[in-house]
Design an enzyme around this catalytic site. Sequence first.
Site, PDB file in Angstrom:
ATOM      1  N   CYS A 129      72.132  30.852  51.221  1.00  0.00           N
ATOM      2  CA  CYS A 129      72.134  29.387  51.208  1.00  0.00           C
ATOM      3  C   CYS A 129      71.893  28.841  52.609  1.00  0.00           C
ATOM      4  O   CYS A 129      71.078  27.940  52.813  1.00  0.00           O
ATOM      5  CB  CYS A 129      73.467  28.885  50.663  1.00  0.00           C
ATOM      6  SG  CYS A 129      73.531  27.093  50.397  1.00  0.00           S
ATOM      7  N   CYS A 130      72.581  29.417  53.594  1.00  0.00           N
ATOM      8  CA  CYS A 130      72.379  28.986  54.980  1.00  0.00           C
ATOM      9  C   CYS A 130      70.959  29.286  55.449  1.00  0.00           C
ATOM     10  O   CYS A 130      70.371  28.512  56.218  1.00  0.00           O
ATOM     11  CB  CYS A 130      73.379  29.681  55.896  1.00  0.00           C
ATOM     12  SG  CYS A 130      75.074  29.072  55.774  1.00  0.00           S
ATOM     13  N   CYS A 210      78.711  21.908  55.896  1.00  0.00           N
ATOM     14  CA  CYS A 210      78.350  21.465  54.548  1.00  0.00           C
ATOM     15  C   CYS A 210      79.602  21.304  53.689  1.00  0.00           C
ATOM     16  O   CYS A 210      80.585  22.039  53.849  1.00  0.00           O
ATOM     17  CB  CYS A 210      77.401  22.484  53.914  1.00  0.00           C
ATOM     18  SG  CYS A 210      75.776  22.561  54.692  1.00  0.00           S
ATOM     19  N   CYS A 236      76.537  30.259  60.507  1.00  0.00           N
ATOM     20  CA  CYS A 236      75.530  29.940  59.493  1.00  0.00           C
ATOM     21  C   CYS A 236      74.277  30.792  59.631  1.00  0.00           C
ATOM     22  O   CYS A 236      73.548  30.985  58.673  1.00  0.00           O
ATOM     23  CB  CYS A 236      75.164  28.465  59.556  1.00  0.00           C
ATOM     24  SG  CYS A 236      74.302  27.980  61.068  1.00  0.00           S
TER      25      CYS A 236
END
Length: 244
Positions: A129-130, A210, A236
């Site tokens: 996702c990062c 986030c 991240c």
Amino acid sequence: MNAFVDHVSLARTAGDLPAADELDRALRNASPTEVIATALQAVGREHLALVSSFGTESAALLKVMADVDPAIPVVFLDTGWLFEETLAYRDTLIAALGLRDVRSIKPLEETLNREDPERELWFSDPDACCRIRKVEPLARALKPFSAWINGRKRFQGGLRAQIPVVEQDGARLKFNPFANVSREQIDAIYARADLPPHPLLKSGYLSVGCMPCTSRTSPDEDVRAGRWRGRAKTECGIHTVKTS
């Protein structure tokens, strides 16, 4: 410092980047202002960017940068998962500091549709996702630049405990002007300039990323304990993957 700045100027005139280790030695005990001014001298404004999350400590670095040159480009990664308060804080600081070139970079929609169609990747694979929301967009945003500035500090611990003031990051120079600063010095910058705090700070969010991967932090915890809570993950990826 003046002789070194003259050396940096000559390197820039010749079209060469100064060596990262040479810069680091020269700037090891320099102030954040001196580090940013030297970065600007080394590559020129058109080739220098500051990357900011507009998080809970970001205003201090942005203030120092604005005092040097408020037109230095600022890259902001709008991941699609940020708190509304962070987006509002970005706009507040742009106005308060007179920032002239803030670029909000988003992940490519086609990448999101292909790799995270259900928008649940943050839960099943936060590293992936990062990568698609931060690492890849940053690599794209940094393509025009020869050097970038970030706000990591050694007191944040973990992988950040030993960061140099200047390092080589792939083909680019990476400046860490706050590497040596203390939390008290950051607080002093906020107080001296009367900088507005991040809106979520009063709610116990000492470090803000986030929404799905950020939680409140108790006073006895590390500042970044609320990031990816319960996982081994602490970064991240934008500071652990070399930019090309």
